[in-house]
Enzyme design. Structure first.
Site, PDB file in Angstrom:
ATOM      1  N   ASP A 136       0.850  -1.187   0.000  1.00 15.28           N
ATOM      2  CA  ASP A 136       0.000   0.000   0.000  1.00 15.28           C
ATOM      3  C   ASP A 136       0.888   1.240   0.000  1.00 15.28           C
ATOM      4  O   ASP A 136       1.743   1.398   0.878  1.00 15.28           O
ATOM      5  CB  ASP A 136      -0.878  -0.014   1.253  1.00 15.28           C
ATOM      6  N   GLU A 241       1.416  -8.121 -10.407  1.00 16.45           N
ATOM      7  CA  GLU A 241       2.575  -7.781 -11.223  1.00 16.45           C
ATOM      8  C   GLU A 241       2.426  -8.290 -12.651  1.00 16.45           C
ATOM      9  O   GLU A 241       2.741  -7.592 -13.618  1.00 16.45           O
ATOM     10  CB  GLU A 241       3.822  -8.375 -10.581  1.00 16.45           C
TER      11      GLU A 241
END
Length: 261
Positions: A136, A241
């Site tokens: 985050d 990703e």
């Protein structure tokens, strides 16, 4: 956005044998959890858990712990672990008695815990490496200390890592990456690998705008950029990703260790 309130998630977590229910009790003796004297590596913020589980499958000679503070996110990782165990892609039974159990020799475990409390979980040197994947970014300045690469967290990592070892960090957030480089420099860590476009998929116009090129980028003042070799970490992708790299978003990665070890 992460869901934080899934009905029944806490009950499933409490019943799962993939989860360590009383982690504080194992401080200083984590290797007894696995029954093998293997190095222990840690991922903080596990998402759906694929990275941790792929890493554990690839390296049976190591043990892995995954920490997640949100019950609903940990639930997703439990479900993935159970599905892998059972070889299923379909939804699992709701009943705890019917759910797949942890297989013998499993070399990863999951924890529901706040990473701010790491020194309460581990003794100095009990962890060999820490992975931080797409953490985050906490974009507001007043929340900077909550970022997992802030100086506050780096001090916590120093309290649990083995000498000569450190962190591997990946993100698609360039501001967070630059912040992380600055924090590492200010904390006296040694940068051992740095890439601003790990998979070579970045947008050329952005690199030109930065004035850096995709493979070098801005290194925090006072820190030298390592050579263009490979990181020590396995280049296993998280689900996040894989998706964003395929869309052409540059993925930044660094590896660093405590200086002087």
């Amino acid at each position: 956005m992460r869901l934080r309130n899934i009905p029944g998630s806490r009950d499933i977590i409490a019943a799962s044998d993939f989860v360590i229910q009383d982690p504080e009790a194992y401080k200083g003796r984590w290797k007894t959890v696995f029954g093998k004297d293997h190095p222990i590596e840690l991922e903080i913020g596990i998402g759906k858990g694929r990275f941790l589980m792929d890493l554990a499958q690839k390296h049976p000679e190591r043990n892995y712990l995954g920490i997640e503070m949100y019950s609903s996110v940990l639930l997703r990782a439990i479900q993935k672990a159970e599905q892998r165990t059972a070889g299923l892609a379909a939804p699992l039974p709701v009943s705890a008695e019917e759910r797949p159990k942890r297989p013998e020799g499993c070399n990863f475990r999951l924890l529901r815990f706040d990473a701010t409390e790491l020194p309460y979980l581990f003794e100095q040197g009990e962890i060999e490496k820490i992975y931080l994947n797409f953490s985050d970014p906490w974009p507001k300045d007043r929340h900077a200390d909550r970022r997992l690469t802030s100086a506050c967290f780096l001090k916590r990592y120093e309290q649990v890592l083995q000498p000569g070892h450190g962190i591997a960090f990946k993100t698609d957030n360039r501001d967070l990456f630059d912040f992380s480089l600055d924090q590492l420099k200010e904390s006296g860590w040694e940068l051992t690998f740095c890439s601003f476009d790990l998979h070579g998929t970045g947008n050329r116009s952005q690199a030109e705008k930065d004035g850096t090129g995709s493979d070098t980028g801005r290194i925090a003042e006072g820190m030298s950029a390592p050579g263009s070799g490979q990181p020590e970490s396995d280049l296993i992708m998280t689900e996040y990703e894989e998706k964003f790299a395929a869309e052409g978003h540059p993925i930044c990665m660094l590896e660093a260790r405590i200086r002087g070890h």
